[in-house]
Design a protein around this motif. Structure first.
Motif, PDB file in Angstrom:
ATOM      1  N   VAL A   7     -10.985 -32.265  -5.688  1.00  0.00           N
ATOM      2  CA  VAL A   7     -11.346 -31.030  -6.017  1.00  0.00           C
ATOM      3  C   VAL A   7      -9.848 -30.396  -6.300  1.00  0.00           C
ATOM      4  N   LEU A   8      -9.928 -29.483  -7.395  1.00  0.00           N
ATOM      5  CA  LEU A   8      -8.815 -28.625  -7.867  1.00  0.00           C
ATOM      6  C   LEU A   8      -9.139 -27.197  -7.923  1.00  0.00           C
ATOM      7  N   LEU A   9      -8.308 -26.479  -7.185  1.00  0.00           N
ATOM      8  CA  LEU A   9      -8.672 -24.842  -7.137  1.00  0.00           C
ATOM      9  C   LEU A   9      -7.322 -24.280  -7.838  1.00  0.00           C
ATOM     10  N   ARG A  10      -7.757 -23.381  -9.134  1.00  0.00           N
ATOM     11  CA  ARG A  10      -6.670 -22.942  -9.919  1.00  0.00           C
ATOM     12  C   ARG A  10      -7.142 -21.615 -10.526  1.00  0.00           C
ATOM     13  N   ALA A  11      -6.395 -20.928 -11.209  1.00  0.00           N
ATOM     14  CA  ALA A  11      -6.596 -19.615 -11.689  1.00  0.00           C
ATOM     15  C   ALA A  11      -6.420 -19.547 -13.229  1.00  0.00           C
ATOM     16  N   GLU A  12      -7.031 -18.684 -13.789  1.00  0.00           N
ATOM     17  CA  GLU A  12      -6.823 -18.272 -15.045  1.00  0.00           C
ATOM     18  C   GLU A  12      -5.879 -17.019 -15.358  1.00  0.00           C
ATOM     19  N   GLY A  13      -5.086 -16.782 -16.328  1.00  0.00           N
ATOM     20  CA  GLY A  13      -4.489 -15.552 -16.512  1.00  0.00           C
ATOM     21  C   GLY A  13      -3.072 -15.349 -16.263  1.00  0.00           C
TER      22      GLY A  13
ATOM     23  N   ALA B 125      -1.315 -31.046 -12.171  1.00  0.00           N
ATOM     24  CA  ALA B 125      -2.445 -30.854 -10.985  1.00  0.00           C
ATOM     25  C   ALA B 125      -3.700 -31.645 -11.705  1.00  0.00           C
ATOM     26  N   HIS B 126      -4.101 -31.651 -12.744  1.00  0.00           N
ATOM     27  CA  HIS B 126      -5.159 -32.616 -13.277  1.00  0.00           C
ATOM     28  C   HIS B 126      -4.728 -34.097 -13.255  1.00  0.00           C
ATOM     29  N   ALA B 127      -3.419 -34.433 -13.436  1.00  0.00           N
ATOM     30  CA  ALA B 127      -3.169 -35.802 -13.239  1.00  0.00           C
ATOM     31  C   ALA B 127      -3.210 -36.242 -11.850  1.00  0.00           C
ATOM     32  N   LEU B 128      -3.072 -35.424 -10.717  1.00  0.00           N
ATOM     33  CA  LEU B 128      -3.030 -35.568  -9.432  1.00  0.00           C
ATOM     34  C   LEU B 128      -4.661 -35.652  -8.855  1.00  0.00           C
ATOM     35  N   LEU B 129      -5.454 -34.710  -9.523  1.00  0.00           N
ATOM     36  CA  LEU B 129      -6.811 -34.786  -9.215  1.00  0.00           C
ATOM     37  C   LEU B 129      -7.450 -36.218  -9.581  1.00  0.00           C
ATOM     38  N   THR B 130      -7.068 -36.636 -10.864  1.00  0.00           N
ATOM     39  CA  THR B 130      -7.749 -37.810 -11.287  1.00  0.00           C
ATOM     40  C   THR B 130      -7.263 -38.883 -10.564  1.00  0.00           C
ATOM     41  N   LYS B 131      -5.917 -38.788 -10.014  1.00  0.00           N
ATOM     42  CA  LYS B 131      -5.426 -40.011  -9.069  1.00  0.00           C
ATOM     43  C   LYS B 131      -6.293 -40.418  -8.001  1.00  0.00           C
ATOM     44  N   LEU B 132      -6.394 -38.969  -7.195  1.00  0.00           N
ATOM     45  CA  LEU B 132      -6.896 -38.873  -6.074  1.00  0.00           C
ATOM     46  C   LEU B 132      -8.439 -39.115  -6.193  1.00  0.00           C
ATOM     47  N   ALA B 133      -9.294 -38.616  -7.263  1.00  0.00           N
ATOM     48  CA  ALA B 133     -10.553 -38.983  -7.286  1.00  0.00           C
ATOM     49  C   ALA B 133     -10.766 -40.204  -7.477  1.00  0.00           C
ATOM     50  N   ASP B 134      -9.883 -41.088  -8.192  1.00  0.00           N
ATOM     51  CA  ASP B 134      -9.861 -42.684  -8.544  1.00  0.00           C
ATOM     52  C   ASP B 134      -9.716 -43.299  -7.039  1.00  0.00           C
ATOM     53  N   GLY B 135      -9.162 -42.722  -6.145  1.00  0.00           N
ATOM     54  CA  GLY B 135      -8.652 -43.559  -5.056  1.00  0.00           C
ATOM     55  C   GLY B 135      -9.990 -43.625  -4.015  1.00  0.00           C
ATOM     56  N   PRO B 136      -9.466 -44.103  -2.913  1.00  0.00           N
ATOM     57  CA  PRO B 136     -10.383 -44.445  -1.688  1.00  0.00           C
ATOM     58  C   PRO B 136     -10.699 -43.303  -1.037  1.00  0.00           C
ATOM     59  N   THR B 137     -11.745 -42.512  -1.490  1.00  0.00           N
ATOM     60  CA  THR B 137     -12.282 -41.157  -0.859  1.00  0.00           C
ATOM     61  C   THR B 137     -12.701 -41.151   0.507  1.00  0.00           C
ATOM     62  N   ARG B 138     -13.180 -42.315   1.102  1.00  0.00           N
ATOM     63  CA  ARG B 138     -13.560 -42.461   2.729  1.00  0.00           C
ATOM     64  C   ARG B 138     -12.298 -42.594   3.097  1.00  0.00           C
ATOM     65  N   ALA B 139     -11.231 -43.239   2.748  1.00  0.00           N
ATOM     66  CA  ALA B 139      -9.807 -43.271   3.455  1.00  0.00           C
ATOM     67  C   ALA B 139      -9.351 -42.197   3.453  1.00  0.00           C
TER      68      ALA B 139
ATOM     69  N   LEU C  33     -14.051 -30.137   3.756  1.00  0.00           N
ATOM     70  CA  LEU C  33     -14.620 -31.070   2.451  1.00  0.00           C
ATOM     71  C   LEU C  33     -14.009 -32.350   2.820  1.00  0.00           C
ATOM     72  N   PRO C  34     -14.741 -33.458   2.682  1.00  0.00           N
ATOM     73  CA  PRO C  34     -14.560 -34.850   2.935  1.00  0.00           C
ATOM     74  C   PRO C  34     -13.798 -35.522   1.831  1.00  0.00           C
ATOM     75  N   CYS C  35     -13.088 -34.726   0.997  1.00  0.00           N
ATOM     76  CA  CYS C  35     -12.071 -35.303  -0.172  1.00  0.00           C
ATOM     77  C   CYS C  35     -10.756 -34.462  -0.335  1.00  0.00           C
ATOM     78  N   PRO C  36      -9.654 -35.058  -0.819  1.00  0.00           N
ATOM     79  CA  PRO C  36      -8.796 -34.092  -1.139  1.00  0.00           C
ATOM     80  C   PRO C  36      -9.121 -32.931  -1.858  1.00  0.00           C
ATOM     81  N   VAL C  37      -8.268 -31.782  -1.443  1.00  0.00           N
ATOM     82  CA  VAL C  37      -8.276 -30.602  -2.180  1.00  0.00           C
ATOM     83  C   VAL C  37      -7.003 -30.188  -2.635  1.00  0.00           C
ATOM     84  N   ILE C  38      -6.743 -29.898  -4.132  1.00  0.00           N
ATOM     85  CA  ILE C  38      -5.494 -29.323  -4.415  1.00  0.00           C
ATOM     86  C   ILE C  38      -5.600 -27.911  -4.865  1.00  0.00           C
TER      87      ILE C  38
END
Length: 264
Positions: free
Chosen positions: A56-62, A194-208, A100-105
């Motif tokens: 998950v990625l949290l961000r803001a616009e503006g 942030a988007h690159a890290l989101l992709t890297k973590l999502a493509d990784g071992p989420t259970r780990a 949440l059972p996943c990385p949060v950025i």
């Protein structure tokens, strides 16, 4: 996003086929946290809890991440109502976000005050642009940050830094926060990073990753000995996952870095 909802929750699929999510705050012009924003974020976190993605990625616009909390929500509250407000925000946003059972950025591109920063501190990894600044400035209205900011800041930077940060109500730049260990990294193009890290973590071992969060959470609540005591039952089940079995097989056959993770 509709006109009635000041956040947007997008679910995306990475090139590797993993599901990720991006939660964007969009409440112009200052992204102030009013009741509508709190309710929207709580609903989004509930959605993520019901169907967790792999990152998950949290961000803001503006121009700002957030100018802070709309002080109107504090006006006229009794002591009991104030306590109830904080209890609700812990129960509906901070604790579920941490669970949440996943990385949060969290990505901060500019000024990030009060509630927004407290939410950032509940995330696993904080990225910032060089021009980003952070502050817990509740003392200007005779309040102390009460969504978990002081204690989570103390965990990252030490209790002395946390007291300084809150009591002075000063603004601190991204480089200083990185030196303190609060911000994990500073990037010129923080949105891309942030988007690159989101992709890297999502493509990784989420259970780990989920096991890592659980072990670190055990340390936070009970220290090293407690974390040691829970690690076998948290980490042991990973040996039954397709992720670990496939990764070990690929490592032995073709070397590191070639595994494809599918489990959650």
């Amino acid at each position: 996003m509709t006109d009635s909802k000041p956040t947007r929750l997008e679910r995306i699929v990475t090139e590797g086929g993993a599901q990720a999510a991006i939660l964007t705050i969009a409440n112009p012009p200052l992204n102030l946290f009013d009741n509508a924003v709190f309710e929207a974020i709580a609903a989004d976190v509930e959605d993520l809890t019901a169907d967790p993605p792999r990152a998950v990625l949290l961000r803001a616009e503006g121009k700002l991440v957030s100018g802070g909390v709309d002080v109107h929500i504090f006006d006229g509250l009794s002591a009991a109502e104030g306590a109830q407000l904080w209890q609700a925000l812990f129960a509906r946003i901070i604790h579920p976000l941490e669970a949440l059972p996943c990385p949060v950025i969290f990505s901060a591109h500019a000024l990030c005050l009060t509630a927004a920063f407290e939410i950032a501190l509940a995330c696993d990894i904080i990225l910032a642009a060089p021009k980003a600044k952070f502050g817990l400035v509740e003392t200007v209205v005779g309040l102390t940050p009460s969504m978990g900011g002081p204690q989570r800041l103390a965990e990252r930077a030490g209790s002395g830094r946390a007291r300084e940060f809150v009591m002075t109500a000063d603004l601190y730049d991204a480089r200083t926060m990185a030196d303190w260990g609060v911000v994990n990294a500073v990037h010129e193009d923080v949105d891309t990073a942030a988007h690159a890290l989101l992709t890297k973590l999502a493509d990784g071992p989420t259970r780990a990753h989920a096991a890592t969060k659980e072990i670190v959470g055990a340390w936070r609540s009970g220290g090293v000995a407690h974390a040691d005591s829970v690690t076998p039952q948290v980490s042991g089940p990973l040996f039954a996952t397709d992720d670990l079995r496939g990764a070990v097989k690929s490592f032995l056959e073709i070397g590191p870095g070639k595994a494809t993770y599918t489990g959650r």
